[in-house]
Write an enzyme that holds these catalytic residues in place. Structure first.
Site, PDB file in Angstrom:
ATOM      1  N   GLY A   1       0.782  -1.225   0.000  1.00 38.01           N
ATOM      2  CA  GLY A   1       0.000   0.000   0.000  1.00 38.01           C
ATOM      3  C   GLY A   1       0.815   1.277   0.000  1.00 38.01           C
ATOM      4  CB  THR A   2       4.416   2.083  -0.502  1.00 38.20           C
ATOM      5  OG1 THR A   2       4.528   1.198  -1.623  1.00 38.20           O
ATOM      6  CG2 THR A   2       5.052   1.424   0.716  1.00 38.20           C
TER       7      THR A   2
HETATM    8  N1  LIG Z   1      11.932   0.552   0.671  1.00 39.30           N
HETATM    9  C1  LIG Z   1      11.567   1.850   0.634  1.00 39.30           C
HETATM   10  N2  LIG Z   1      12.165   2.742   1.467  1.00 39.30           N
HETATM   11  C2  LIG Z   1      11.799   4.039   1.458  1.00 39.30           C
HETATM   12  N3  LIG Z   1      10.833   4.552   0.654  1.00 39.30           N
HETATM   13  C3  LIG Z   1      10.215   3.692  -0.186  1.00 39.30           C
HETATM   14  C4  LIG Z   1      10.538   2.311  -0.249  1.00 39.30           C
HETATM   15  N4  LIG Z   1       9.736   1.732  -1.193  1.00 39.30           N
HETATM   16  C5  LIG Z   1       8.948   2.702  -1.688  1.00 39.30           C
HETATM   17  N5  LIG Z   1       9.242   3.884  -1.100  1.00 39.30           N
HETATM   18  C6  LIG Z   1       8.551   5.158  -1.347  1.00 39.30           C
HETATM   19  O1  LIG Z   1       7.149   4.861  -1.297  1.00 39.30           O
HETATM   20  C7  LIG Z   1       6.454   5.567  -2.327  1.00 39.30           C
HETATM   21  C8  LIG Z   1       5.816   4.548  -3.280  1.00 39.30           C
HETATM   22  O2  LIG Z   1       6.801   4.184  -4.194  1.00 39.30           O
HETATM   23  P1  LIG Z   1       6.766   2.888  -5.120  1.00 39.30           P
HETATM   24  O3  LIG Z   1       7.015   1.707  -4.269  1.00 39.30           O
HETATM   25  O4  LIG Z   1       7.702   3.166  -6.237  1.00 39.30           O
HETATM   26  O5  LIG Z   1       5.308   2.875  -5.700  1.00 39.30           O
HETATM   27  P2  LIG Z   1       4.238   1.699  -5.567  1.00 39.30           P
HETATM   28  O6  LIG Z   1       4.052   1.499  -4.104  1.00 39.30           O
HETATM   29  O7  LIG Z   1       3.049   2.283  -6.260  1.00 39.30           O
HETATM   30  O8  LIG Z   1       4.817   0.501  -6.269  1.00 39.30           O
HETATM   31  C9  LIG Z   1       7.504   6.460  -2.990  1.00 39.30           C
HETATM   32  O9  LIG Z   1       7.558   7.735  -2.348  1.00 39.30           O
HETATM   33  C10 LIG Z   1       8.803   5.729  -2.725  1.00 39.30           C
HETATM   34  O10 LIG Z   1       9.923   6.581  -2.734  1.00 39.30           O
HETATM   35  C1  LIG Z   2      -7.679  -2.568  -3.583  1.00 40.06           C
HETATM   36  C2  LIG Z   2      -6.221  -2.374  -3.855  1.00 40.06           C
HETATM   37  N1  LIG Z   2      -5.795  -1.216  -4.406  1.00 40.06           N
HETATM   38  C3  LIG Z   2      -4.470  -1.029  -4.641  1.00 40.06           C
HETATM   39  C4  LIG Z   2      -3.547  -2.013  -4.345  1.00 40.06           C
HETATM   40  C5  LIG Z   2      -2.068  -1.801  -4.612  1.00 40.06           C
HETATM   41  O1  LIG Z   2      -1.380  -1.928  -3.399  1.00 40.06           O
HETATM   42  P1  LIG Z   2       0.031  -2.647  -3.416  1.00 40.06           P
HETATM   43  O2  LIG Z   2      -0.162  -3.989  -3.956  1.00 40.06           O
HETATM   44  O3  LIG Z   2       0.714  -2.553  -2.124  1.00 40.06           O
HETATM   45  O4  LIG Z   2       0.837  -1.769  -4.410  1.00 40.06           O
HETATM   46  P2  LIG Z   2       1.219  -0.236  -4.159  1.00 40.06           P
HETATM   47  O5  LIG Z   2       0.133   0.484  -3.436  1.00 40.06           O
HETATM   48  O6  LIG Z   2       2.452  -0.288  -3.321  1.00 40.06           O
HETATM   49  O7  LIG Z   2       1.414   0.281  -5.543  1.00 40.06           O
HETATM   50  C6  LIG Z   2      -4.032  -3.210  -3.773  1.00 40.06           C
HETATM   51  N2  LIG Z   2      -3.153  -4.225  -3.452  1.00 40.06           N
HETATM   52  N3  LIG Z   2      -5.359  -3.377  -3.535  1.00 40.06           N
END
Ligand SMILES: Nc1ncnc2c1ncn2[C@@H]1O[C@H](COP(=O)(O)OP(=O)(O)O)[C@@H](O)[C@H]1O
Ligand SMILES: Cc1ncc(COP(=O)(O)OP(=O)(O)O)c(N)n1
Length: 269
Positions: A210-211
């Protein structure tokens, strides 16, 4: 006193770490009244997605109408939109209500690899929703799908961001979490004129469920208060950094982030 209000149009995550659950927790922690229009119900835990159950287009439209006609959101976040029909419906509703503070988190694949967006929906995202976005927040794989480009370097991310602005998005944030090549995580914002970098120390952890949802929800909350995009992203970066660093540490897979951390709430027994 005006109560800042934000609407999230997204999926429900039974595990509580992503989707509308993450959005509402983030809105609340940032002092914003959160409202929801649910696109799909998903059965999830930290190990993955066990089921996806989309709602009907009528159910989605009626939820949005109910919120719009009485509660007037100041900003709208879109998350999991499941298919092209839902994307087109949401786009039509945004135009109908004249909403401008639109934050698009182009959710395509869950952390565990399960698809959350049907394949043919990419085109609808690009043609219908992206031109309405004040901010779009793709991660690197999502930016690759939206642009058809391979993204391996920061310059590639800059080119991808420019392409997405050319497609109509006003501000593009290509997040850097998936680039694990160094111990700093760099997010890249392009506002159509200037590139801005937002850096944070990489936390070595599996608890990052969920980041992206949380990050986009924090941007939405700050914009709903009337803050500009740059200030909103500064706050959102600090919010997600603390949510990851002060990890809750439960679940056998990708555990949830800590939405209390930013306000330094001690939630442990
Ligand atoms: N391991 C980590 N440590 C610190 N910040 C992180 C880490 N992983 C993701 N982030 C931060 O969390 C946010 C979500 O990034 P990202 O993981 O690329 O997107 P998503 O969650 O949609 O895959 C961004 O601001 C990123 O810099
Ligand atoms: C209902 C729902 N919406 C969005 C997501 C994506 O969450 P996640 O798999 O952790 O990926 P990031 O938010 O980190 O891009 C989900 N799993 N479920």
């Amino acid at each position: 006193m005006t109560v800042s209000r934000a609407l999230t149009i997204a999926g429900s995550d039974s595990g509580g770490g992503a989707g509308i659950q993450a959005d509402l927790k983030t809105f609340q922690e940032l002092g914003v009244f959160g409202m929801t229009a649910i696109t799909a119900v998903t059965a999830q835990n930290t190990l993955g997605v066990q089921g996806v159950y989309p709602l009907t287009l009528e159910a989605l439209k009626t939820q949005i109408d109910s919120v719009a006609e009485d509660l007037s959101p100041h900003a709208i976040k879109t998350g999991m939109l499941f298919n092209a029909d839902m994307i087109r419906l949401v786009s039509q509703q945004i135009v109908h209500y004249g909403w401008e503070n639109i934050i698009v988190d182009p959710v395509m694949v869950a952390k565990g690899g399960q698809s959350l967006l049907q394949e043919e929906a990419d085109e609808a995202l690009i043609t219908s929703l992206l031109p309405l976005a004040k901010v779009i927040t793709p991660n690197i794989p999502e930016a690759e799908v939206l642009t058809g480009m391979e993204i391996r370097t920061l310059d590639h991310r800059k080119d991808a961001a420019k392409r997405l602005v050319d497609l109509g998005a006003k501000n593009v944030m290509v997040k850097g979490g998936h680039d694990s090549t160094n111990d700093v995580v760099t997010d890249l914002l392009y506002d159509g004129h200037t590139f801005h970098l937002f850096e944070g120390e990489r936390k070595e952890t599996k608890h990052t469920h969920g980041t992206g949802c949380t990050f986009a929800a924090a941007i939405t909350a700050e914009i709903s208060k009337g803050n500009n995009v740059l200030d909103a992203i500064q706050t959102a970066k600090a919010f997600i950094q603390s949510a990851i660093e002060d990890q809750l540490g439960f679940g056998s897979g990708h555990g949830p982030t800590n939405h209390w951390a930013y306000n330094k709430r001690n939630v442990y027994r």
